[in-house]
Scaffold this active site. Structure first.
Site, PDB file in Angstrom:
ATOM      1  CE  LYS A 221      -4.148  -1.959   2.101  1.00  0.00           C
ATOM      2  NZ  LYS A 221      -5.149  -1.892   3.175  1.00  0.00           N
TER       3      LYS A 221
ATOM      4  CG  ASP B  22      -8.444   0.284   3.787  1.00  0.00           C
ATOM      5  OD1 ASP B  22      -9.243  -0.501   3.240  1.00  0.00           O
ATOM      6  OD2 ASP B  22      -7.213   0.076   3.831  1.00  0.00           O
TER       7      ASP B  22
HETATM    8  P1  NAP Z   1      -0.528  -3.912  10.571  1.00  0.00           P
HETATM    9  O1  NAP Z   1      -0.136  -2.733   9.775  1.00  0.00           O
HETATM   10  O2  NAP Z   1       0.343  -5.116  10.655  1.00  0.00           O
HETATM   11  O3  NAP Z   1      -0.807  -3.382  12.085  1.00  0.00           O
HETATM   12  C1  NAP Z   1      -1.198  -4.255  13.122  1.00  0.00           C
HETATM   13  C2  NAP Z   1      -1.133  -3.530  14.458  1.00  0.00           C
HETATM   14  O4  NAP Z   1      -1.545  -4.446  15.473  1.00  0.00           O
HETATM   15  C3  NAP Z   1       0.284  -3.058  14.856  1.00  0.00           C
HETATM   16  O5  NAP Z   1       0.193  -1.913  15.640  1.00  0.00           O
HETATM   17  C4  NAP Z   1       0.765  -4.254  15.679  1.00  0.00           C
HETATM   18  O6  NAP Z   1       1.814  -3.943  16.556  1.00  0.00           O
HETATM   19  C5  NAP Z   1      -0.493  -4.553  16.458  1.00  0.00           C
HETATM   20  N1  NAP Z   1      -0.476  -5.896  17.023  1.00  0.00           N
HETATM   21  C6  NAP Z   1      -0.226  -7.055  16.381  1.00  0.00           C
HETATM   22  N2  NAP Z   1      -0.292  -8.085  17.250  1.00  0.00           N
HETATM   23  C7  NAP Z   1      -0.575  -7.545  18.474  1.00  0.00           C
HETATM   24  C8  NAP Z   1      -0.749  -8.080  19.772  1.00  0.00           C
HETATM   25  N3  NAP Z   1      -0.673  -9.390  19.986  1.00  0.00           N
HETATM   26  N4  NAP Z   1      -1.035  -7.236  20.786  1.00  0.00           N
HETATM   27  C9  NAP Z   1      -1.107  -5.913  20.580  1.00  0.00           C
HETATM   28  N5  NAP Z   1      -0.935  -5.327  19.366  1.00  0.00           N
HETATM   29  C10 NAP Z   1      -0.680  -6.149  18.333  1.00  0.00           C
HETATM   30  O7  NAP Z   1      -1.950  -4.483  10.103  1.00  0.00           O
HETATM   31  P2  NAP Z   1      -3.174  -3.624   9.516  1.00  0.00           P
HETATM   32  O8  NAP Z   1      -3.107  -3.598   8.043  1.00  0.00           O
HETATM   33  O9  NAP Z   1      -3.261  -2.352  10.285  1.00  0.00           O
HETATM   34  O10 NAP Z   1      -4.401  -4.587   9.889  1.00  0.00           O
HETATM   35  C11 NAP Z   1      -4.833  -4.741  11.229  1.00  0.00           C
HETATM   36  C12 NAP Z   1      -6.071  -5.649  11.258  1.00  0.00           C
HETATM   37  O11 NAP Z   1      -7.146  -5.015  10.589  1.00  0.00           O
HETATM   38  C13 NAP Z   1      -5.859  -6.991  10.569  1.00  0.00           C
HETATM   39  O12 NAP Z   1      -6.528  -7.982  11.288  1.00  0.00           O
HETATM   40  C14 NAP Z   1      -6.505  -6.793   9.211  1.00  0.00           C
HETATM   41  O13 NAP Z   1      -6.971  -8.001   8.655  1.00  0.00           O
HETATM   42  C15 NAP Z   1      -7.679  -5.888   9.595  1.00  0.00           C
HETATM   43  N6  NAP Z   1      -8.151  -5.075   8.456  1.00  0.00           N
HETATM   44  C16 NAP Z   1      -9.447  -5.227   8.079  1.00  0.00           C
HETATM   45  C17 NAP Z   1      -9.931  -4.476   7.020  1.00  0.00           C
HETATM   46  C18 NAP Z   1     -11.372  -4.644   6.612  1.00  0.00           C
HETATM   47  O14 NAP Z   1     -11.737  -4.248   5.513  1.00  0.00           O
HETATM   48  N7  NAP Z   1     -12.196  -5.200   7.472  1.00  0.00           N
HETATM   49  C19 NAP Z   1      -9.102  -3.556   6.345  1.00  0.00           C
HETATM   50  C20 NAP Z   1      -7.778  -3.410   6.781  1.00  0.00           C
HETATM   51  C21 NAP Z   1      -7.311  -4.187   7.839  1.00  0.00           C
HETATM   52  P3  NAP Z   1       3.302  -4.439  16.210  1.00  0.00           P
HETATM   53  O15 NAP Z   1       3.732  -3.610  15.012  1.00  0.00           O
HETATM   54  O16 NAP Z   1       4.053  -4.194  17.448  1.00  0.00           O
HETATM   55  O17 NAP Z   1       3.188  -5.910  15.835  1.00  0.00           O
END
Ligand code: NAP
Length: 297
Positions: free
Chosen positions: A76, A112
Site C-alpha cells: 500500500k 479503507d
Molecule cells: P498492521 O499494519 O500489521 O498493524 C497491526 C497492528 O496491530 C500493529 O500496531 C501491531 O503492533 C499490532 N499488534 C499485532 N499483534 C498484536 C498483539 N498481539 N497485541 C497488541 N498489538 C498487536 O496491520 P493492519 O493492516 O493495520 O491490519 C490490522 C487488522 O485489521 C488486521 O486484522 C486486518 O486483517 C484488519 N483489516 C481489516 C480491514 C477490513 O476491511 N475489514 C481492512 C484493513 C485491515 P506491532 O507492530 O508491534 O506488531
C-alpha cells in the site's frame, strides 16, 4: 472464437488486486458479482506480486490497459511514488489501496477510511465530538484515526510499541485539525481511556483466525455499557472480543462492513456507478466462515 465473442472480450475492462499473497482474497468474487449485477464489462483478477516485481508489474498493468486496481499488503505504501495524483487520505496515511487509470495517469485513493466510516454509520454511529480509543497503530489504524479525527471525533491510539503510536500521531498531525493522543497499551491505560469513550476499535489482528480464542482485552476488564466496539477482523464473525462486548451490553460491529464498503467505494471510482451493496454483501457473507491460510481484502 466467434466474432461477437472476440468483440465482447475486447471490451472487457481489467481490474486487479496487487499484493502478496492474494490467493484467499474475497475481492474477485465480490467485485465480479457486482459487475455482473449491473451488466458492466469489467473483470477482477488476482496478481500476486513480490516487492522486487512491484514496479515492473505496475508498468505492465498500465501498458496492458488495466482500468484500475486494488493494492493490498505489503504494497500500500509502495504504490505512492507511481501515482500522478493522490487523494488527501493517501497523502495523510501514506497508503494507497485503490488506483484508477485515467488517460494513462494513475490516480491513487484510500477507500479503507470511507469503508470504516460507512461500517460505523451502519450500526448507528456515535455522538458528534465523542471519544474513540484505537488498539494498534498499523496501517488500518492510520486510516481509521484519520477518518475519525477528520469527522470531528477525539482519538487515542493505544499500541504495544509506544513509538509506533507516536509515529502515527506525528504523520497525521499536519493533515488534521486536531492532534491524536497516544499511549502504550496496558490494562491501566485501556481502563483510563475507556472512561467516557463512545467507541473502541480493534485495529490489531488479535482474535483473527486461527487464533480465535484471543482478545486484546486484559483479563477481567469491564467495558462500559453502551460502548460501541468495532473489530476490523471479519474472520471469525463475531470475534471473541465482540462476543464478550455483546455480553457486557455493548453495541458491536465487525470488519465485514468495512470490507464491503471499501470495495464499494473502489467499485464506484472505477465504474462511476453506484455499487450494488446487497449483491456484494451476499457474495462475501458465506465465505467468511471458510478457513483460509491468510486474510486479505
Ligand atoms: P498492521 O499494519 O500489521 O498493524 C497491526 C497492528 O496491530 C500493529 O500496531 C501491531 O503492533 C499490532 N499488534 C499485532 N499483534 C498484536 C498483539 N498481539 N497485541 C497488541 N498489538 C498487536 O496491520 P493492519 O493492516 O493495520 O491490519 C490490522 C487488522 O485489521 C488486521 O486484522 C486486518 O486483517 C484488519 N483489516 C481489516 C480491514 C477490513 O476491511 N475489514 C481492512 C484493513 C485491515 P506491532 O507492530 O508491534 O506488531
Amino acid at each position: 472464437m466467434d466474432g461477437a465473442r472476440v468483440a465482447r472480450e475486447d471490451r472487457v475492462k481489467r481490474i486487479a488486486l496487487l499484493g502478496y499473497p492474494v490467493e484467499h482474497s474475497l475481492s474477485p468474487g465480490m467485485h465480479d458479482a457486482a459487475f455482473d449485477a449491473l451488466g458492466l464489462p469489467y473483470r477482477y483478477e488476482l496478481l500476486p506480486v513480490t516487492e522486487e516485481e512491484f514496479g515492473a508489474r505496475v508498468r505492465e498493468c498500465v501498458a496492458e490497459g488495466f482500468a484500475g486496481w486494488n493494492v493490498t499488503i505489503p504494497h500500500k505504501g509502495r504504490m505512492l511514488p507511481f501515482l500522478d495524483w493522490m487523494s488527501d487520505e493517501v497523502r495523510a496515511t501514506e497508503a494507497c489501496n485503490t488506483v484508477r487509470v485515467e488517460s494513462g495517469r494513475l490516480l491513487g485513493y484510500n477507500t479503507d477510511a470511507a469503508g470504516f466510516m460507512a461500517g460505523l454509520a451502519e450500526v448507528g454511529g456515535i455522538a458528534p465530538g465523542s471519544q474513540a480509543v484505537l488498539l494498534g497503530a498499523g496501517g488500518a489504524a492510520r486510516a481509521v484515526a484519520w477518518a475519525l479525527v477528520r469527522d470531528g471525533y477525539d482519538v487515542t491510539v493505544l499500541s504495544r510499541r509506544q513509538e509506533q503510536g507516536e509515529q502515527l500521531a506525528q504523520a497525521l498531525e499536519s493533515h488534521l485539525p486536531r492532534p491524536i493522543d497516544h499511549a502504550s497499551l496496558s490494562p491501566a491505560t485501556l481502563n483510563r481511556h475507556l472512561e467516557g469513550a463512545s467507541l473502541l476499535v480493534n485495529c490489531t489482528p488479535v482474535g483473527m483466525w486461527p487464533n480465535v480464542s484471543l482478545t486484546p482485552l486484559p483479563v477481567g476488564l469491564r467495558l462500559p455499557t453502551g460502548l460501541l466496539v468495532y473489530d476490523l477482523t471479519y474472520r471469525p464473525r463475531p470475534t471473541e472480543l465482540l462476543k464478550r462486548a455483546a455480553q457486557m451490553g455493548c453495541r458491536i460491529q465487525d470488519g465485514l462492513a468495512m470490507l464491503i464498503n471499501q470495495g464499494a467505494a473502489a467499485f464506484e471510482l472505477w465504474t462511476g456507478c453506484a455499487a450494488p451493496l446487497a449483491v456484494m454483501r451476499r457474495s462475501v457473507s458465506g465465505r467468511t466462515t471458510e478457513t483460509p491460510r491468510t486474510q486479505r481484502t
